[in-house]
Every structure is written in structure tokens, then in C-alpha cells.
Design a protein around this motif. Structure first.
Motif, PDB file in Angstrom:
ATOM      1  N   ARG A  35     -14.574   4.738   0.291  1.00  0.00           N
ATOM      2  CA  ARG A  35     -13.281   4.129   0.589  1.00  0.00           C
ATOM      3  C   ARG A  35     -13.043   4.076   2.102  1.00  0.00           C
ATOM      4  O   ARG A  35     -13.484   4.949   2.845  1.00  0.00           O
ATOM      5  CB  ARG A  35     -12.153   4.945  -0.066  1.00  0.00           C
ATOM      6  CG  ARG A  35     -12.206   4.988  -1.593  1.00  0.00           C
ATOM      7  CD  ARG A  35     -11.582   3.757  -2.200  1.00  0.00           C
ATOM      8  NE  ARG A  35     -10.142   3.700  -1.916  1.00  0.00           N
ATOM      9  CZ  ARG A  35      -9.215   4.289  -2.663  1.00  0.00           C
ATOM     10  NH1 ARG A  35      -9.555   5.003  -3.730  1.00  0.00           N
ATOM     11  NH2 ARG A  35      -7.935   4.169  -2.365  1.00  0.00           N
ATOM     12  N   HIS A  36     -12.349   3.041   2.539  1.00  0.00           N
ATOM     13  CA  HIS A  36     -11.927   2.914   3.937  1.00  0.00           C
ATOM     14  C   HIS A  36     -10.472   3.368   4.001  1.00  0.00           C
ATOM     15  O   HIS A  36      -9.558   2.621   3.645  1.00  0.00           O
ATOM     16  CB  HIS A  36     -12.084   1.479   4.410  1.00  0.00           C
ATOM     17  CG  HIS A  36     -13.468   0.926   4.220  1.00  0.00           C
ATOM     18  ND1 HIS A  36     -14.548   1.383   4.938  1.00  0.00           N
ATOM     19  CD2 HIS A  36     -13.944  -0.024   3.367  1.00  0.00           C
ATOM     20  CE1 HIS A  36     -15.637   0.743   4.547  1.00  0.00           C
ATOM     21  NE2 HIS A  36     -15.295  -0.116   3.595  1.00  0.00           N
ATOM     22  N   VAL A  37     -10.259   4.594   4.453  1.00  0.00           N
ATOM     23  CA  VAL A  37      -8.940   5.225   4.379  1.00  0.00           C
ATOM     24  C   VAL A  37      -8.372   5.416   5.784  1.00  0.00           C
ATOM     25  O   VAL A  37      -8.884   6.229   6.554  1.00  0.00           O
ATOM     26  CB  VAL A  37      -9.015   6.579   3.656  1.00  0.00           C
ATOM     27  CG1 VAL A  37      -7.629   7.203   3.559  1.00  0.00           C
ATOM     28  CG2 VAL A  37      -9.628   6.411   2.267  1.00  0.00           C
ATOM     29  N   THR A  64      -3.453   4.806  -0.383  1.00  0.00           N
ATOM     30  CA  THR A  64      -4.315   3.954   0.436  1.00  0.00           C
ATOM     31  C   THR A  64      -4.590   4.577   1.788  1.00  0.00           C
ATOM     32  O   THR A  64      -5.670   4.428   2.346  1.00  0.00           O
ATOM     33  CB  THR A  64      -3.645   2.584   0.673  1.00  0.00           C
ATOM     34  OG1 THR A  64      -3.202   2.054  -0.561  1.00  0.00           O
ATOM     35  CG2 THR A  64      -4.583   1.616   1.349  1.00  0.00           C
ATOM     36  N   THR A 103     -16.876  -7.075  -4.990  1.00  0.00           N
ATOM     37  CA  THR A 103     -15.522  -6.516  -5.040  1.00  0.00           C
ATOM     38  C   THR A 103     -14.730  -7.006  -6.243  1.00  0.00           C
ATOM     39  O   THR A 103     -13.929  -6.260  -6.817  1.00  0.00           O
ATOM     40  CB  THR A 103     -14.754  -6.883  -3.748  1.00  0.00           C
ATOM     41  OG1 THR A 103     -15.533  -6.500  -2.614  1.00  0.00           O
ATOM     42  CG2 THR A 103     -13.403  -6.197  -3.687  1.00  0.00           C
ATOM     43  N   ALA A 160     -13.314  10.390   1.703  1.00  0.00           N
ATOM     44  CA  ALA A 160     -13.357   8.929   1.768  1.00  0.00           C
ATOM     45  C   ALA A 160     -14.808   8.432   1.756  1.00  0.00           C
ATOM     46  O   ALA A 160     -15.137   7.452   1.070  1.00  0.00           O
ATOM     47  CB  ALA A 160     -12.628   8.444   3.023  1.00  0.00           C
ATOM     48  N   ARG A 183      -8.811  13.627  -3.198  1.00  0.00           N
ATOM     49  CA  ARG A 183      -9.513  12.761  -4.148  1.00  0.00           C
ATOM     50  C   ARG A 183      -8.558  12.294  -5.252  1.00  0.00           C
ATOM     51  O   ARG A 183      -8.539  11.108  -5.613  1.00  0.00           O
ATOM     52  CB  ARG A 183     -10.689  13.523  -4.746  1.00  0.00           C
ATOM     53  CG  ARG A 183     -11.646  12.662  -5.558  1.00  0.00           C
ATOM     54  CD  ARG A 183     -12.826  13.492  -6.053  1.00  0.00           C
ATOM     55  NE  ARG A 183     -13.581  14.084  -4.954  1.00  0.00           N
ATOM     56  CZ  ARG A 183     -13.556  15.382  -4.627  1.00  0.00           C
ATOM     57  NH1 ARG A 183     -12.806  16.233  -5.340  1.00  0.00           N
ATOM     58  NH2 ARG A 183     -14.266  15.832  -3.621  1.00  0.00           N
ATOM     59  N   ALA A 192      -6.972  -1.801   6.004  1.00  0.00           N
ATOM     60  CA  ALA A 192      -6.645  -1.320   4.657  1.00  0.00           C
ATOM     61  C   ALA A 192      -5.151  -1.054   4.496  1.00  0.00           C
ATOM     62  O   ALA A 192      -4.648  -0.993   3.377  1.00  0.00           O
ATOM     63  CB  ALA A 192      -7.427  -0.043   4.350  1.00  0.00           C
ATOM     64  N   LEU A 201      -6.103   9.628  -3.905  1.00  0.00           N
ATOM     65  CA  LEU A 201      -6.752   8.321  -3.746  1.00  0.00           C
ATOM     66  C   LEU A 201      -6.960   7.662  -5.113  1.00  0.00           C
ATOM     67  O   LEU A 201      -6.742   6.460  -5.270  1.00  0.00           O
ATOM     68  CB  LEU A 201      -8.086   8.484  -3.015  1.00  0.00           C
ATOM     69  CG  LEU A 201      -7.988   8.768  -1.506  1.00  0.00           C
ATOM     70  CD1 LEU A 201      -9.345   9.180  -0.959  1.00  0.00           C
ATOM     71  CD2 LEU A 201      -7.463   7.547  -0.762  1.00  0.00           C
ATOM     72  N   GLN A 202      -7.364   8.441  -6.086  1.00  0.00           N
ATOM     73  CA  GLN A 202      -7.553   7.891  -7.431  1.00  0.00           C
ATOM     74  C   GLN A 202      -6.235   7.444  -8.044  1.00  0.00           C
ATOM     75  O   GLN A 202      -6.190   6.496  -8.827  1.00  0.00           O
ATOM     76  CB  GLN A 202      -8.241   8.932  -8.323  1.00  0.00           C
ATOM     77  CG  GLN A 202      -9.690   9.188  -7.949  1.00  0.00           C
ATOM     78  CD  GLN A 202     -10.290  10.389  -8.665  1.00  0.00           C
ATOM     79  OE1 GLN A 202      -9.569  11.264  -9.161  1.00  0.00           O
ATOM     80  NE2 GLN A 202     -11.622  10.452  -8.716  1.00  0.00           N
ATOM     81  N   LYS A 257       0.828  -1.206   0.000  1.00  0.00           N
ATOM     82  CA  LYS A 257       0.000   0.000   0.000  1.00  0.00           C
ATOM     83  C   LYS A 257       0.866   1.262   0.000  1.00  0.00           C
ATOM     84  O   LYS A 257       2.062   1.211   0.264  1.00  0.00           O
ATOM     85  CB  LYS A 257      -0.922  -0.012   1.225  1.00  0.00           C
ATOM     86  CG  LYS A 257      -1.720  -1.309   1.413  1.00  0.00           C
ATOM     87  CD  LYS A 257      -2.642  -1.590   0.258  1.00  0.00           C
ATOM     88  CE  LYS A 257      -3.439  -2.876   0.454  1.00  0.00           C
ATOM     89  NZ  LYS A 257      -4.387  -2.831   1.579  1.00  0.00           N
ATOM     90  N   ARG A 301     -10.887   0.391   8.253  1.00  0.00           N
ATOM     91  CA  ARG A 301      -9.836   1.359   7.918  1.00  0.00           C
ATOM     92  C   ARG A 301      -8.460   0.815   8.304  1.00  0.00           C
ATOM     93  O   ARG A 301      -7.495   0.946   7.532  1.00  0.00           O
ATOM     94  CB  ARG A 301     -10.101   2.693   8.626  1.00  0.00           C
ATOM     95  CG  ARG A 301     -11.366   3.398   8.175  1.00  0.00           C
ATOM     96  CD  ARG A 301     -11.394   4.848   8.622  1.00  0.00           C
ATOM     97  NE  ARG A 301     -11.279   5.003  10.077  1.00  0.00           N
ATOM     98  CZ  ARG A 301     -12.307   5.071  10.909  1.00  0.00           C
ATOM     99  NH1 ARG A 301     -13.543   4.950  10.446  1.00  0.00           N
ATOM    100  NH2 ARG A 301     -12.112   5.254  12.206  1.00  0.00           N
TER     101      ARG A 301
END
Length: 475
Positions: free
Chosen positions: A63-65, A33, A440, A58, A25, A410, A28-29, A9, A407
Motif C-alpha cells: 500500500r502507498h500510505v 488511507t 487494479t 504498508a 494493519r 493517495a 488499513l484493512q 479518504k 503516497r
């Protein structure tokens, strides 16, 4: 089975270059992670804005950040110099006095512990190792140094004392205030700086009281001497190569990195490799070839995460740094000898508890029957960390009803967290596992998954059940 997902990650440090919602954003994209809050810089008000922005983005992205709150720790620094700077010339004798300020040509050092510990002939490093002084004359509140490596010293630069264990606590009053704030903001991990002993970790854990997981930053030679005990006491480790590289001879840092990674991996605990991964990208749009190789080497050793510091906090190209790091991780993960390299780095897996025996069986079953995923039902994250320790080829889904656990997991190697409702029985859990896998991953009716769980549910450390499930059968 060929790996087709990010395994290691990316932990990106937040700062002025990366703390706006649109930047978060974009990072993350691009492949980030988790995010690090560096409490060496910034006010609580500034960090509050970052916490809120990150949580909001998130949630918007589904997302779980995880957030890592990195405490400054007892960093030794010089005080304020007369005129703000002092030129140190090779061979000169320069005086240091105890205090925050001193007269012209004198270095103020506000740390009595240093004066008590240093002896004639000892060496100190200033400004991350850029300057080197040796003790010519020791004293309780005055020391005379000889300049060994010259340069310009400015206010508040860091001081390292290789080879001396200073009697300083792992947490300062500032750290305690920062920790209270971070816990109030529901941080997921707390990173402790300058850990020297396992007791440093346990003392912090007594304050945290289970409200966050603890990452021990290994950045002092004394910590290397107690790495096994520190790894036992910690929830995760960080290879903090900045200060470690100052206090250890440079040629020893790669071996120390391997040892720290091995200590974490054999215990099934996440390990992060940090500092100067893509340092040139603070200014340049691309990293050096050596930096790319360094990042790939950390991936090939099985690090759970690699960290960007100034590259994402204050750099000119934060999204590019994350995107390029993500490409390096993916390329390294697809290397022909990736799985073999990680197996060698971790050593032979052992089944030293019922949970680890079930995890080992699950990894073997997934490989033997070509399962498309391993689903680990977990409340605290323990089952997911245990299976991640084995670095299986199949994706790991951490199925949990706890948002914080989602989170936290992750950050672990290869783990994809999935939030689910509490399941009252194994049949409901099996159905939830199938739905999570279908939602998923791209699966066919004949594909299989392996589920490992503890029955009855809600019992910590109770993983005792394994089930192979065909997707078309639903449960």
C-alpha cells in the motif's frame, strides 16, 4: 456511471490505541488511507517507532500510505496552577499574571503577546471554549478577568482570543525541531497549525524546500479573512473545526467549512475535514446519528478526506471507527444526487491552463465513451490533483515512478496510486497505463481507459496529451 470505490479518504490519527503493527494493519484493512502524527503529544522516539511501523506494514501490504505530520503551532495555554486546578465561579473577578507559575487563586499565562493585545471588554475562552472570561482590567503583566462561563480550570489548558490578531509566528522553536525530525523521516505532508496569513505558509515552505507538501489548518477567524490567499499558497487545506469552533460563533462554523472546501476544490487542492467527526466513538461502539450525518455532509461537499482524531489515537474502538466511517463514505458516494451535489459545491470547472484543459477533456471523454478509468501519468502529482478536482465518475489512477508522489496522491479524492517504471516514450507509457488498469480494476478486452500525460516526460506542468485506449489493443 455508478461509483463503486471509496472516493473520500480516511485520515486516522496514530496514538497508543493504534500504533502497534497489528493495529495499523487492521485500520488499513478497515478503510484507513493515511495516518496523522500529532506532534502536540509524544516524543521523537515514540514517533520514530510509529513511522517505522507504518512504513513496514504498508510495504508488507503493498500500500502507498501517506503520513501527515501535524505540528503543534503557537497554541496559547495557561501555565501551571497552584495545586494544579482552580475553580472559576460565575461573576467572580480572577487575576491573571504573566509567567509559567503564579500564587494561589491566580491564573499564570506565559504569553506577553496576550497581555499586549487584550483590552477591557475583550473575551477569552479556556479549555476549548468550556470556560469564558471577559477583561475587567487590562495591564502589561497583570489582567483582571470576570468569569462569564464558570467551571474547573486545570494546568496547561488552551486559551483562545477571539477577535484579536496576536503577533505570534506560525512556527515555534518546538515546531522547527519537530519539522526537522519529520522531514528526516520522509513525511509526506506537514500540517501547519494556527495559520493566519499566506506568508505563514510561504515561510514554512521556504524551510521545507519541496521535501513535503504543506497543509494549512484553518482554525482562526483571521485565516478566514485571507482564505483565498492562503489557499493559493498551500498544497492542501484542513477544516480544523476544534479551535475554529471556539473562536467563531458556532452557527458560523458550517458556513466556514463550506467556504474552505470550496477554496481548495476550485484550485484542485486536497481538503480535509477534521475534529469530532465520530467523537462519541472514543468510548461508544457506534457513533450518534448526528455524527454520521456530519461525516456524510462532508463527503457530499466533496472533501478529499475526513479525519479521525481521538477516535483512533486513544479511543476504545479504533478499527470500528474506521470501518463505520468507511461505510458512511461509501453510502454517501452511492447517493443518487452525489455527483450533482459535488458539482454545485465546486462551481463551474475552468480550463485556465493547458493541463487543466486536457484534464477537463479527459473527464468529458471518459464520461462520453464510458471509460472504466482515467489514468494520469504524473511525476509530482499535479496531473492527478487536477483531474481529481473535477470529481469524475471513473476511477483515477495516478501512474508515477516516484514512491513519494504515489503516497501523496493517495490522499486526493478518488485517486488510486500505481507505482511504475520510468517510461522513455508515449508507447511505453500507454502500455504501462493498460497494465496498471488491468492490475487494479476488473476489466474486459472491450473496456476503454483514457490516458493523460505530458510529453516529453519529466517536464513539470507539461500535461498536453490525451489518448483513448481499448484494453484489448494493449496500447
Amino acid at each position: 456511471m455508478t461509483l463503486q470505490r471509496p472516493t473520500t479518504k480516511i485520515l486516522a490519527t496514530m496514538g497508543p490505541a493504534s500504533d502497534s503493527p497489528h493495529r495499523i494493519r487492521a485500520l488499513l484493512q478497515a478503510g484507513a488511507t493515511a495516518f496523522r502524527m500529532n506532534f502536540s503529544h509524544g516524543s521523537h522516539e515514540e514517533h520514530k517507532v510509529r513511522f517505522d511501523a507504518l512504513r513496514a506494514v504498508a510495504k508488507e501490504m503493498g500500500r502507498h500510505v501517506p503520513i501527515v505530520s501535524d505540528l503543534q503551532g503557537p497554541k496559547l495555554r495557561v501555565g501551571c496552577l497552584d495545586g494544579g486546578q482552580l475553580t472559576l465561579r460565575y461573576g467572580d473577578l480572577v487575576e491573571a499574571k504573566l509567567g509559567e507559575r503564579a500564587g494561589a487563586g491566580i491564573i499564570p499565562i506565559p504569553h506577553q503577546e496576550m497581555f499586549d493585545a487584550l483590552k477591557t471588554g475583550d473575551v477569552i475562552m479556556l479549555d476549548d471554549g468550556n470556560l469564558r472570561l471577559s477583561v475587567a482590567e487590562e495591564g502589561k503583566d497583570r489582567i483582571v478577568f470576570k468569569v462569564e462561563v464558570p467551571g474547573l480550570l486545570t494546568d496547561k489548558k488552551g486559551v483562545n482570543v477571539p477577535g484579536r490578531r496576536l503577533p505570534i509566528p506560525a512556527m515555534t522553536a518546538k515546531d522547527e525541531r519537530d519539522l526537522e525530525f519529520a522531514l528526516r523521516e520522509d513525511t509526506d505532508y506537514v500540517a501547519l497549525s494556527f495559520v493566519q496569513t499566506a506568508e505563514d505558509v510561504l515561510a514554512a515552505k521556504r524551510i521545507i524546500d519541496g521535501r513535503a507538501k504543506v497543509i494549512s489548518k484553518i482554525e482562526k477567524p483571521q485565516a478566514m479573512e485571507e482564505i483565498e490567499a492562503i489557499a493559493d499558497a498551500s498544497d492542501a487545506l484542513m477544516v480544523a473545526r476544534g479551535d475554529l469552533g471556539v473562536e467563531l460563533p458556532l452557527e458560523e462554523v458550517p458556513m466556514a467549512q463550506r467556504r474552505i472546501i470550496r477554496a481548495a476544490r476550485t484550485r484542485g487542492k486536497p481538503v480535509i475535514v477534521a475534529t469530532q467527526m465520530l467523537q462519541s466513538m472514543v468510548d461508544a461502539p457506534t457513533p450518534t446519528r448526528a455524527e454520521a450525518s456530519d461525516t456524510a455532509a462532508a463527503v457530499m461537499l466533496g472533501a478529499d478526506a475526513v479525519m479521525l482524531s481521538a477516535e483512533s489515537a486513544v479511543g476504545r474502538h479504533p478499527e470500528a471507527a474506521v470501518a463505520i466511517m468507511s461505510r458512511i463514505i461509501r453510502a454517501a458516494s452511492l447517493a443518487e444526487d452525489y455527483q450533482a451535489d459535488m458539482s454545485r459545491a465546486a462551481g463551474k470547472p475552468t480550463a485556465d491552463s493547458p493541463g487543466s484543459a486536457v484534464a477537463l477533456s479527459a473527464a468529458f471523454a471518459a464520461e462520453a465513451t464510458h471509460c472504466k478509468a482515467i489514468v494520469a501519468s504524473t511525476n509530482t502529482g499535479g496531473t492527478a490533483y487536477t483531474i481529481a478536482r473535477l470529481r469524475p465518475a471513473a476511477p483515477i489512477l495516478a501512474l508515477t515512478p516516484e514512491p513519494k508522489t504515489a503516497r501523496q496522491t493517495a490522499l486526493a479524492w478518488g485517486v488510486i496510486p500505481v507505482l511504475t517504471d520510468e517510461q522513455p516514450d508515449f508507447e511505453g507509457l500507454s502500455h504501462a497505463a493498460v497494465e496498471a488498469a488491468k492490475g487494479t480494476l476488473s476489466l474486459d478486452e472491450d473496456d476503454r481507459i483514457v490516458l493523460l500525460a505530458g510529453m516529453p516526460t519529466r517536464r513539470t506542468g507539461g500535461t498536453n496529451t490525451l489518448k483513448l485506449i481499448r484494453i484489448g489493443d494493449g496500447a
